[in-house]
Motif scaffolding. Structure first.
Motif, PDB file in Angstrom:
ATOM      1  N   LEU A 116      -3.159  -8.225 -26.577  1.00  0.00           N
ATOM      2  CA  LEU A 116      -3.311  -6.914 -27.163  1.00  0.00           C
ATOM      3  C   LEU A 116      -1.951  -6.303 -27.376  1.00  0.00           C
ATOM      4  CD1 LEU A 116      -6.260  -5.628 -24.970  1.00  0.00           C
ATOM      5  CD2 LEU A 116      -6.322  -6.756 -27.183  1.00  0.00           C
ATOM      6  N   PHE A 117      -1.657  -5.978 -28.623  1.00  0.00           N
ATOM      7  CA  PHE A 117      -0.362  -5.389 -28.893  1.00  0.00           C
ATOM      8  C   PHE A 117      -0.488  -4.432 -30.066  1.00  0.00           C
ATOM      9  CE2 PHE A 117      -0.572  -9.144 -31.501  1.00  0.00           C
ATOM     10  CZ  PHE A 117      -0.025  -8.749 -32.693  1.00  0.00           C
ATOM     11  N   ALA A 118       0.424  -3.485 -30.149  1.00  0.00           N
ATOM     12  CA  ALA A 118       0.425  -2.541 -31.256  1.00  0.00           C
ATOM     13  C   ALA A 118       1.384  -3.015 -32.317  1.00  0.00           C
ATOM     14  CB  ALA A 118       0.844  -1.153 -30.777  1.00  0.00           C
ATOM     15  N   CYS A 119       0.910  -3.142 -33.516  1.00  0.00           N
ATOM     16  CA  CYS A 119       1.768  -3.602 -34.598  1.00  0.00           C
ATOM     17  C   CYS A 119       2.706  -2.508 -35.074  1.00  0.00           C
ATOM     18  CB  CYS A 119       0.918  -4.073 -35.771  1.00  0.00           C
ATOM     19  SG  CYS A 119      -0.024  -5.549 -35.406  1.00  0.00           S
ATOM     20  N   LEU A 120       2.393  -1.258 -34.770  1.00  0.00           N
ATOM     21  CA  LEU A 120       3.215  -0.159 -35.252  1.00  0.00           C
ATOM     22  C   LEU A 120       3.610   0.751 -34.112  1.00  0.00           C
ATOM     23  CD1 LEU A 120       1.314   0.722 -38.545  1.00  0.00           C
ATOM     24  CD2 LEU A 120       3.426  -0.561 -38.294  1.00  0.00           C
ATOM     25  N   LEU A 121       4.086   0.167 -33.050  1.00  0.00           N
ATOM     26  CA  LEU A 121       4.508   0.939 -31.891  1.00  0.00           C
ATOM     27  C   LEU A 121       5.975   1.284 -32.017  1.00  0.00           C
ATOM     28  CD1 LEU A 121       3.736   1.977 -29.039  1.00  0.00           C
ATOM     29  CD2 LEU A 121       4.624  -0.170 -28.163  1.00  0.00           C
ATOM     30  N   LEU A 122       6.316   2.547 -31.825  1.00  0.00           N
ATOM     31  CA  LEU A 122       7.715   2.943 -31.881  1.00  0.00           C
ATOM     32  C   LEU A 122       8.397   2.577 -30.593  1.00  0.00           C
ATOM     33  CD1 LEU A 122       7.534   6.450 -33.556  1.00  0.00           C
ATOM     34  CD2 LEU A 122       8.431   4.351 -34.533  1.00  0.00           C
ATOM     35  N   VAL A 123       9.564   1.914 -30.694  1.00  0.00           N
ATOM     36  CA  VAL A 123      10.332   1.555 -29.516  1.00  0.00           C
ATOM     37  C   VAL A 123      11.039   2.799 -29.011  1.00  0.00           C
ATOM     38  CG1 VAL A 123      12.196   0.145 -28.638  1.00  0.00           C
ATOM     39  CG2 VAL A 123      10.690  -0.758 -30.407  1.00  0.00           C
ATOM     40  N   GLY A 124      10.812   3.164 -27.743  1.00  0.00           N
ATOM     41  CA  GLY A 124      11.480   4.338 -27.233  1.00  0.00           C
ATOM     42  C   GLY A 124      11.306   4.501 -25.745  1.00  0.00           C
ATOM     43  N   SER A 125      10.953   3.418 -25.041  1.00  0.00           N
ATOM     44  CA  SER A 125      10.772   3.506 -23.605  1.00  0.00           C
ATOM     45  C   SER A 125      12.115   3.646 -22.924  1.00  0.00           C
ATOM     46  CB  SER A 125      10.064   2.236 -23.100  1.00  0.00           C
ATOM     47  OG  SER A 125      10.892   1.125 -23.265  1.00  0.00           O
ATOM     48  N   HIS A 147      10.672  -4.908 -17.550  1.00  0.00           N
ATOM     49  CA  HIS A 147      11.355  -5.794 -18.493  1.00  0.00           C
ATOM     50  C   HIS A 147      10.357  -6.480 -19.422  1.00  0.00           C
ATOM     51  CE1 HIS A 147      14.629  -5.853 -15.306  1.00  0.00           C
ATOM     52  NE2 HIS A 147      15.307  -5.536 -16.392  1.00  0.00           N
ATOM     53  N   TYR A 148       9.290  -7.031 -18.823  1.00  0.00           N
ATOM     54  CA  TYR A 148       8.304  -7.724 -19.656  1.00  0.00           C
ATOM     55  C   TYR A 148       7.666  -6.771 -20.661  1.00  0.00           C
ATOM     56  CZ  TYR A 148       8.565 -11.862 -16.660  1.00  0.00           C
ATOM     57  OH  TYR A 148       9.001 -12.982 -15.987  1.00  0.00           O
ATOM     58  N   GLY A 149       7.406  -5.542 -20.224  1.00  0.00           N
ATOM     59  CA  GLY A 149       6.835  -4.565 -21.141  1.00  0.00           C
ATOM     60  C   GLY A 149       7.778  -4.218 -22.272  1.00  0.00           C
ATOM     61  N   ALA A 150       9.062  -4.115 -21.961  1.00  0.00           N
ATOM     62  CA  ALA A 150      10.050  -3.787 -22.985  1.00  0.00           C
ATOM     63  C   ALA A 150      10.281  -4.955 -23.940  1.00  0.00           C
ATOM     64  CB  ALA A 150      11.370  -3.383 -22.332  1.00  0.00           C
ATOM     65  N   ILE A 151      10.173  -6.165 -23.432  1.00  0.00           N
ATOM     66  CA  ILE A 151      10.342  -7.344 -24.283  1.00  0.00           C
ATOM     67  C   ILE A 151       9.170  -7.470 -25.237  1.00  0.00           C
ATOM     68  CG2 ILE A 151      10.374  -9.880 -24.298  1.00  0.00           C
ATOM     69  CD1 ILE A 151      11.864  -9.641 -21.556  1.00  0.00           C
ATOM     70  N   GLY A 152       7.953  -7.369 -24.719  1.00  0.00           N
ATOM     71  CA  GLY A 152       6.764  -7.526 -25.539  1.00  0.00           C
ATOM     72  C   GLY A 152       6.450  -8.976 -25.822  1.00  0.00           C
ATOM     73  N   ARG A 153       5.816  -9.210 -26.955  1.00  0.00           N
ATOM     74  CA  ARG A 153       5.418 -10.563 -27.347  1.00  0.00           C
ATOM     75  C   ARG A 153       6.622 -11.317 -27.885  1.00  0.00           C
ATOM     76  NH1 ARG A 153       3.304  -9.950 -32.276  1.00  0.00           N
ATOM     77  NH2 ARG A 153       4.339 -11.593 -33.448  1.00  0.00           N
ATOM     78  N   LYS A 159       6.977  -4.683 -33.922  1.00  0.00           N
ATOM     79  CA  LYS A 159       5.701  -5.385 -34.020  1.00  0.00           C
ATOM     80  C   LYS A 159       5.464  -6.290 -32.822  1.00  0.00           C
ATOM     81  CE  LYS A 159       5.900  -5.390 -39.070  1.00  0.00           C
ATOM     82  NZ  LYS A 159       5.935  -6.191 -40.299  1.00  0.00           N
ATOM     83  N   CYS A 160       6.366  -6.260 -31.860  1.00  0.00           N
ATOM     84  CA  CYS A 160       6.322  -7.214 -30.757  1.00  0.00           C
ATOM     85  C   CYS A 160       6.065  -6.557 -29.406  1.00  0.00           C
ATOM     86  CB  CYS A 160       7.639  -7.987 -30.685  1.00  0.00           C
ATOM     87  SG  CYS A 160       8.092  -8.797 -32.235  1.00  0.00           S
ATOM     88  N   MET A 161       5.933  -5.238 -29.375  1.00  0.00           N
ATOM     89  CA  MET A 161       5.796  -4.546 -28.105  1.00  0.00           C
ATOM     90  C   MET A 161       4.386  -4.667 -27.564  1.00  0.00           C
ATOM     91  SD  MET A 161       8.744  -3.325 -27.343  1.00  0.00           S
ATOM     92  CE  MET A 161       8.348  -2.100 -26.113  1.00  0.00           C
ATOM     93  N   ALA A 162       4.268  -5.121 -26.318  1.00  0.00           N
ATOM     94  CA  ALA A 162       2.964  -5.288 -25.691  1.00  0.00           C
ATOM     95  C   ALA A 162       2.452  -3.961 -25.162  1.00  0.00           C
ATOM     96  CB  ALA A 162       3.064  -6.293 -24.538  1.00  0.00           C
TER      97      ALA A 162
END
Length: 268
Positions: free
Chosen positions: A6-15, A181-187, A27-30
């Protein structure tokens, strides 16, 4: 292969782990399945964006920790660039890590448009989030080992999002990754993993990290004297092994292997 993650294709990176001046669409953020109130952009196995499914990225092993990535638009990127490997490729973008002088240079050749250091010379974490033609590049800071001590945010994992693919380079990784880290990396569809067995992390630790990332394609690097069989054996029967006779491969979303595969290019 797009796994049923499950991942968001349009998630803004900002964590906080990868805060940056320029917010980019990833497009890779889990996204954790337990997050309430989320509408998932897609979770269908086998889904592929039509516009990018057939666009191929070329990846070449240059040596040490340097992989050369060429995007469909012709953007050339050299990872962990020291000037020893990859200069002949005339990269437009280079990434660096400062563990050793074999992973960075203070004097990059003229003509390199973007020099992305995995550390911040002014202190604190490095923040990279930029789009160069058809590729988006971002980093996830990691710590670096100096003797018995650790320097916080001294290096980075770099992630390249291109042609619908999520490509990660673990760099000179000195510690296990935590959930943040894994969350920030994503898929990661493709991951480049150091398997030297000690200068970075043990082969066991790297195999654990690689197993959790569960990428479709694993590209070993930074091998030194470690037998390849040590790494492939620890990865287990769930991962296929593909020895190539050339140092270059071409890959797209459509041609990713159906089974997670360790691809060993010539020279590794």
């Amino acid at each position: 292969m797009i796994r049923p993650l499950l991942f968001a294709c349009l998630l803004l990176v900002g964590s906080p782990a990868i805060a940056q001046e320029n917010r980019v669409v990833s497009k890779c953020m889990a996204i954790a399945q337990s997050v309430p109130g989320i509408t998932y952009a897609n979770f269908t196995p086998g889904w592929q964006p039509v516009a990018t499914a057939n666009e191929a990225v070329t990846i070449t092993y240059a040596g040490h920790s340097t992989y050369l990535i060429e995007t469909p638009a012709g953007v050339r990127i050299a990872t962990d660039f020291s000037g020893v490997y990859g200069s002949e490729f005339n990269p437009r973008v280079v990434t660096m890590n400062k563990a050793h002088r074999t992973h960075y240079t203070d004097h990059p050749p003229q003509g390199i448009e973007y020099v992305l250091r995995g550390w911040n010379p002014a202190g604190g974490p490095a923040h990279h989030a930029l789009t160069v033609d058809d590729v988006t590049i971002r980093n996830v800071p990691t710590d670096i080992r100096h003797g018995a001590a650790m320097e916080k945010d001294g290096n980075s994992i770099f992630i390249f999002e291109v042609a619908g693919l999520c490509i990660g380079h673990l760099g000179h990784l000195h510690h296990r990754l935590d959930n943040a880290h894994y969350g920030a990396i994503g898929r990661l569809d493709i991951v480049m993993v150091p398997i030297d067995g000690g200068m970075t992390l043990s082969v066991q630790a790297m195999s654990d990290i690689t197993t959790r990332l569960y990428s479709s394609m694993i590209l070993p690097m930074h091998r030194h004297a470690t037998p390849l069989s040590v790494f492939t054996r620890l990865m287990g029967d769930g991962f296929a092994v593909d020895f190539r006779s050339t140092d270059t491969l071409s890959v797209s979303l459509k041609t990713l292997p159906d089974r997670p595969t360790i691809v060993i290019l010539s020279g590794v």
